[in-house]
Design a protein around this motif. Structure first.
Motif, PDB file in Angstrom:
ATOM      1  N   UNK A   1       0.780  -1.163   0.175  1.00  0.00           N
ATOM      2  CA  UNK A   1      -0.007  -0.054   0.092  1.00  0.00           C
ATOM      3  C   UNK A   1       0.919   1.120  -0.192  1.00  0.00           C
ATOM      4  N   UNK A   2       0.549   2.405  -0.469  1.00  0.00           N
ATOM      5  CA  UNK A   2       1.154   3.421  -0.243  1.00  0.00           C
ATOM      6  C   UNK A   2      -0.118   4.421   0.221  1.00  0.00           C
ATOM      7  N   UNK A   3       0.587   5.094   1.526  1.00  0.00           N
ATOM      8  CA  UNK A   3      -0.497   6.092   2.262  1.00  0.00           C
ATOM      9  C   UNK A   3       0.039   7.043   2.138  1.00  0.00           C
ATOM     10  N   UNK A   4      -0.544   8.440   1.704  1.00  0.00           N
ATOM     11  CA  UNK A   4      -0.276   9.692   1.762  1.00  0.00           C
ATOM     12  C   UNK A   4      -1.154  10.578   2.605  1.00  0.00           C
ATOM     13  N   UNK A   5      -0.490  11.481   3.479  1.00  0.00           N
ATOM     14  CA  UNK A   5      -1.142  12.126   4.466  1.00  0.00           C
ATOM     15  C   UNK A   5      -1.373  13.452   3.842  1.00  0.00           C
ATOM     16  N   UNK A   6      -2.395  14.173   3.889  1.00  0.00           N
ATOM     17  CA  UNK A   6      -2.353  15.534   3.301  1.00  0.00           C
ATOM     18  C   UNK A   6      -3.353  16.399   4.472  1.00  0.00           C
ATOM     19  N   UNK A   7      -2.736  17.022   5.380  1.00  0.00           N
ATOM     20  CA  UNK A   7      -3.406  17.356   6.515  1.00  0.00           C
ATOM     21  C   UNK A   7      -3.913  16.288   7.294  1.00  0.00           C
ATOM     22  N   UNK A   8      -5.152  16.513   7.598  1.00  0.00           N
ATOM     23  CA  UNK A   8      -6.135  15.328   8.237  1.00  0.00           C
ATOM     24  C   UNK A   8      -6.816  14.557   7.220  1.00  0.00           C
TER      25      UNK A   8
END
Length: 179
Positions: free
Chosen positions: A33-40
């Motif tokens: 998996x690729x998990x990308x956070x953008x703020x909340x």
């Protein structure tokens, strides 16, 4: 009653057109998996690889989802590439529809069946159980399990479901005596 079990031996291939080489098969490999956070907000993708040219593509699992909406165990599974989570997401029909792919189960399953003694008491009852949603035509499954032709399956098998239509649901059938 004889118990038969249909088991997945590996993850199925994906029928998904490659943007580079136009091949129609892709694989999840070990499952990442690729998990990308953008703020909340989080984006989660399942990475797949073309079997012909090795190009990596992303299948959208979650898009702009609030971090609070995730179960902590599920979020940890995405971060550590949990194989069970990879399998459950890949087998999810909503993910397949949203990302426009189908699953190719060729060579990705096996039938575990005790040897059938067809020369003894008639009729013989068999119960088929699916551990994973592997779409199989009962006619082919029974022919493989009993070692008989599909024409003989049509003559000797009594079943409540259509034998020529793929199924992923458990079923039972009766083998009648041969002529």
């Amino acid at each position: 009653m004889l118990p038969w079990v249909v088991r997945r031996t590996r993850l199925p291939l994906l029928s998904l057109r490659c943007a580079d080489c136009r091949s129609v098969s892709a694989t999840t490999g070990e499952g990442r998996f690729r998990v990308n956070a953008n703020g909340k907000l989080l984006d989660v993708w399942l990475l797949v690889r073309c079997v012909s040219c090795d190009r990596t593509s992303k299948l959208t699992v979650h898009e702009r989802a609030p971090v609070r909406s995730f179960d902590p165990a599920e979020l940890r599974g995405y971060r550590v590439n949990d194989p069970g989570l990879v399998a459950s997401r890949l087998l999810d029909p909503l993910l397949a529809r949203r990302n426009r792919f189908t699953l190719d189960w060729t060579g990705a399953w096996r039938l575990d069946a005790p040897p059938a003694r067809l020369d003894e008491g008639w009729p013989v009852q068999v119960e088929v159980r699916f551990e994973d949603p592997v779409p199989v035509r009962p006619e082919r499954l029974v022919a493989r399990g009993l070692g008989i032709s599909r024409a003989e399956v049509q003559r000797r098998i009594k079943c409540d479901i259509p034998l020529r239509r793929p199924t992923i649901a458990d079923f039972a059938f009766t083998v009648m005596a041969g002529d």
